[in-house]
Design a protein around this motif. Structure first.
Motif, PDB file in Angstrom:
ATOM      1  N   ARG A   1       1.087  -1.354   0.078  1.00 25.17           N
ATOM      2  CA  ARG A   1      -0.021   0.066  -0.084  1.00 25.17           C
ATOM      3  C   ARG A   1       0.880   1.182   0.038  1.00 25.17           C
ATOM      4  O   ARG A   1       0.636   2.043  -0.675  1.00 25.17           O
ATOM      5  CB  ARG A   1      -0.908  -0.075   1.046  1.00 25.17           C
ATOM      6  CG  ARG A   1      -1.952   1.189   1.156  1.00 25.17           C
ATOM      7  CD  ARG A   1      -2.807   0.993   2.347  1.00 25.17           C
ATOM      8  NE  ARG A   1      -4.015   0.270   1.775  1.00 25.17           N
ATOM      9  CZ  ARG A   1      -4.456  -1.108   2.658  1.00 25.17           C
ATOM     10  NH1 ARG A   1      -3.504  -1.342   3.683  1.00 25.17           N
ATOM     11  NH2 ARG A   1      -5.120  -1.647   2.011  1.00 25.17           N
ATOM     12  N   LEU A   2       1.911   1.187   0.903  1.00 27.00           N
ATOM     13  CA  LEU A   2       2.922   2.263   0.830  1.00 27.00           C
ATOM     14  C   LEU A   2       3.629   2.468  -0.493  1.00 27.00           C
ATOM     15  O   LEU A   2       3.788   3.750  -0.871  1.00 27.00           O
ATOM     16  CB  LEU A   2       3.838   2.369   1.891  1.00 27.00           C
ATOM     17  CG  LEU A   2       3.440   2.638   3.319  1.00 27.00           C
ATOM     18  CD1 LEU A   2       4.454   2.033   4.276  1.00 27.00           C
ATOM     19  CD2 LEU A   2       2.900   3.879   3.571  1.00 27.00           C
ATOM     20  N   ASP A   3       4.076   1.441  -1.104  1.00 28.28           N
ATOM     21  CA  ASP A   3       4.477   1.702  -2.371  1.00 28.28           C
ATOM     22  C   ASP A   3       3.374   2.156  -3.534  1.00 28.28           C
ATOM     23  O   ASP A   3       4.145   3.148  -4.238  1.00 28.28           O
ATOM     24  CB  ASP A   3       4.965  -0.088  -2.714  1.00 28.28           C
ATOM     25  CG  ASP A   3       6.090  -0.439  -2.358  1.00 28.28           C
ATOM     26  OD1 ASP A   3       6.850   0.330  -1.309  1.00 28.28           O
ATOM     27  OD2 ASP A   3       6.320  -1.540  -2.146  1.00 28.28           O
ATOM     28  N   LEU A   4       2.439   1.638  -3.456  1.00 31.41           N
ATOM     29  CA  LEU A   4       1.526   2.163  -4.480  1.00 31.41           C
ATOM     30  C   LEU A   4       1.241   3.710  -4.032  1.00 31.41           C
ATOM     31  O   LEU A   4       1.231   4.505  -5.202  1.00 31.41           O
ATOM     32  CB  LEU A   4       0.015   1.507  -4.100  1.00 31.41           C
ATOM     33  CG  LEU A   4      -0.070   0.005  -4.853  1.00 31.41           C
ATOM     34  CD1 LEU A   4      -1.078  -0.774  -4.410  1.00 31.41           C
ATOM     35  CD2 LEU A   4       0.596   0.119  -6.201  1.00 31.41           C
ATOM     36  N   ARG A   5       1.246   4.250  -3.013  1.00 30.27           N
ATOM     37  CA  ARG A   5       1.094   5.636  -2.644  1.00 30.27           C
ATOM     38  C   ARG A   5       2.348   6.390  -3.208  1.00 30.27           C
ATOM     39  O   ARG A   5       2.064   7.583  -3.867  1.00 30.27           O
ATOM     40  CB  ARG A   5       0.632   5.867  -1.138  1.00 30.27           C
ATOM     41  CG  ARG A   5      -0.492   5.693  -0.791  1.00 30.27           C
ATOM     42  CD  ARG A   5      -0.838   6.101   0.544  1.00 30.27           C
ATOM     43  NE  ARG A   5      -2.203   5.673   0.824  1.00 30.27           N
ATOM     44  CZ  ARG A   5      -2.646   5.423   2.272  1.00 30.27           C
ATOM     45  NH1 ARG A   5      -1.633   5.350   3.026  1.00 30.27           N
ATOM     46  NH2 ARG A   5      -3.875   5.107   2.195  1.00 30.27           N
ATOM     47  N   ARG A   6       3.471   5.695  -3.234  1.00 32.59           N
ATOM     48  CA  ARG A   6       4.799   6.433  -3.716  1.00 32.59           C
ATOM     49  C   ARG A   6       4.631   6.707  -5.056  1.00 32.59           C
ATOM     50  O   ARG A   6       5.182   7.316  -5.634  1.00 32.59           O
ATOM     51  CB  ARG A   6       6.040   5.738  -3.105  1.00 32.59           C
ATOM     52  CG  ARG A   6       6.300   5.761  -1.698  1.00 32.59           C
ATOM     53  CD  ARG A   6       7.426   5.247  -1.015  1.00 32.59           C
ATOM     54  NE  ARG A   6       7.562   5.093   0.183  1.00 32.59           N
ATOM     55  CZ  ARG A   6       7.762   4.062   0.856  1.00 32.59           C
ATOM     56  NH1 ARG A   6       7.861   2.847   0.346  1.00 32.59           N
ATOM     57  NH2 ARG A   6       7.917   3.959   2.166  1.00 32.59           N
ATOM     58  N   PHE A   7       4.050   5.534  -5.564  1.00 33.02           N
ATOM     59  CA  PHE A   7       3.845   5.551  -7.249  1.00 33.02           C
ATOM     60  C   PHE A   7       2.901   6.502  -7.674  1.00 33.02           C
ATOM     61  O   PHE A   7       2.767   6.616  -8.722  1.00 33.02           O
ATOM     62  CB  PHE A   7       3.664   4.067  -7.751  1.00 33.02           C
ATOM     63  CG  PHE A   7       4.520   2.942  -7.526  1.00 33.02           C
ATOM     64  CD1 PHE A   7       6.050   3.217  -7.225  1.00 33.02           C
ATOM     65  CD2 PHE A   7       4.154   1.732  -7.339  1.00 33.02           C
ATOM     66  CE1 PHE A   7       7.179   2.491  -6.832  1.00 33.02           C
ATOM     67  CE2 PHE A   7       5.433   0.874  -6.858  1.00 33.02           C
ATOM     68  CZ  PHE A   7       6.560   1.014  -6.907  1.00 33.02           C
ATOM     69  N   GLY A   8       1.915   7.046  -6.711  1.00 32.05           N
ATOM     70  CA  GLY A   8       1.078   8.032  -7.103  1.00 32.05           C
ATOM     71  C   GLY A   8      -0.374   7.441  -6.966  1.00 32.05           C
ATOM     72  O   GLY A   8      -1.243   8.229  -7.514  1.00 32.05           O
ATOM     73  N   ALA A   9      -0.645   6.325  -6.523  1.00 31.15           N
ATOM     74  CA  ALA A   9      -1.992   5.761  -6.450  1.00 31.15           C
ATOM     75  C   ALA A   9      -2.595   6.422  -5.265  1.00 31.15           C
ATOM     76  O   ALA A   9      -2.160   6.928  -4.324  1.00 31.15           O
ATOM     77  CB  ALA A   9      -1.994   4.255  -6.151  1.00 31.15           C
ATOM     78  N   LYS A  10      -4.039   6.549  -5.723  1.00 34.94           N
ATOM     79  CA  LYS A  10      -4.937   7.174  -4.793  1.00 34.94           C
ATOM     80  C   LYS A  10      -5.931   6.224  -4.269  1.00 34.94           C
ATOM     81  O   LYS A  10      -6.614   5.762  -5.232  1.00 34.94           O
ATOM     82  CB  LYS A  10      -5.401   8.536  -4.986  1.00 34.94           C
ATOM     83  CG  LYS A  10      -4.349   9.651  -5.456  1.00 34.94           C
ATOM     84  CD  LYS A  10      -5.027  10.680  -6.166  1.00 34.94           C
ATOM     85  CE  LYS A  10      -3.586  11.800  -6.208  1.00 34.94           C
ATOM     86  NZ  LYS A  10      -4.217  12.848  -6.900  1.00 34.94           N
ATOM     87  N   PHE A  11      -6.502   6.262  -2.954  1.00 35.65           N
ATOM     88  CA  PHE A  11      -7.570   5.311  -2.535  1.00 35.65           C
ATOM     89  C   PHE A  11      -8.567   5.961  -2.316  1.00 35.65           C
ATOM     90  O   PHE A  11      -8.589   6.880  -1.117  1.00 35.65           O
ATOM     91  CB  PHE A  11      -7.133   4.349  -1.440  1.00 35.65           C
ATOM     92  CG  PHE A  11      -5.944   3.714  -1.667  1.00 35.65           C
ATOM     93  CD1 PHE A  11      -6.033   2.452  -2.472  1.00 35.65           C
ATOM     94  CD2 PHE A  11      -4.270   3.982  -1.340  1.00 35.65           C
ATOM     95  CE1 PHE A  11      -4.672   1.567  -2.714  1.00 35.65           C
ATOM     96  CE2 PHE A  11      -3.362   3.096  -2.055  1.00 35.65           C
ATOM     97  CZ  PHE A  11      -3.526   2.009  -2.508  1.00 35.65           C
ATOM     98  N   SER A  12      -9.785   6.117  -3.090  1.00 30.96           N
ATOM     99  CA  SER A  12     -10.988   6.831  -2.570  1.00 30.96           C
ATOM    100  C   SER A  12     -12.052   5.922  -3.464  1.00 30.96           C
ATOM    101  O   SER A  12     -11.741   5.091  -4.164  1.00 30.96           O
ATOM    102  CB  SER A  12     -10.744   8.046  -3.140  1.00 30.96           C
ATOM    103  OG  SER A  12     -10.544   8.174  -4.817  1.00 30.96           O
ATOM    104  N   ASN A  13     -13.307   6.259  -3.078  1.00 30.68           N
ATOM    105  CA  ASN A  13     -14.426   6.002  -3.387  1.00 30.68           C
ATOM    106  C   ASN A  13     -14.625   6.142  -4.899  1.00 30.68           C
ATOM    107  O   ASN A  13     -14.249   7.515  -5.199  1.00 30.68           O
ATOM    108  CB  ASN A  13     -15.502   6.099  -2.502  1.00 30.68           C
ATOM    109  CG  ASN A  13     -15.626   5.493  -1.391  1.00 30.68           C
ATOM    110  OD1 ASN A  13     -15.067   4.363  -1.041  1.00 30.68           O
ATOM    111  ND2 ASN A  13     -16.320   6.125  -0.177  1.00 30.68           N
TER     112      ASN A  13
END
Length: 104
Positions: free
Chosen positions: A35-47
């Motif tokens: 999850r941290l890696d994906l956030r570093r790659f620019g992913a955003k978790f939202s509905n």
């Protein structure tokens, strides 16, 4: 991509690249780390609030077009490659010269 899918992907690739066998059910890289890696790659978790693929899907003209589209393929299924419903699917070759379908 959900974090569990990402962790599974990393896990599978790790064992494939190293040629080793997995001995327990833990991941090589934890879901929290993924999850941290994906956030570093620019992913955003939202509905997903906009639902762009389902807006208007129930309109009468859209339903009619979808039915016509499916009916066309069912009437011309002999022009396309297909698969059997067996446990081990086999290819079914077209009975006439195949139709080429381009998708964008």
């Amino acid at each position: 991509m959900r974090c569990t899918c990402f962790a599974n992907f990393i896990d599978d690739r790790f064992y494939q690249l190293t040629g080793t066998n997995k001995i327990d059910s833990t991941f090589v890289r934890s879901i929290a780390s993924c999850r941290l890696d994906l956030r570093r790659f620019g992913a955003k978790f939202s509905n997903n609030k906009e639902r762009p693929y389902s807006l208007g899907h129930e309109r009468e003209d859209v339903v009619r077009y979808r039915q016509d589209f499916v009916e066309y393929f069912l009437q011309h299924e002999y022009n396309y490659y297909g698969l059997t419903d067996d446990v081990v699917p086999q290819w079914i070759a077209p009975k006439t010269s195949p139709t080429i379908l381009f998708c964008k």
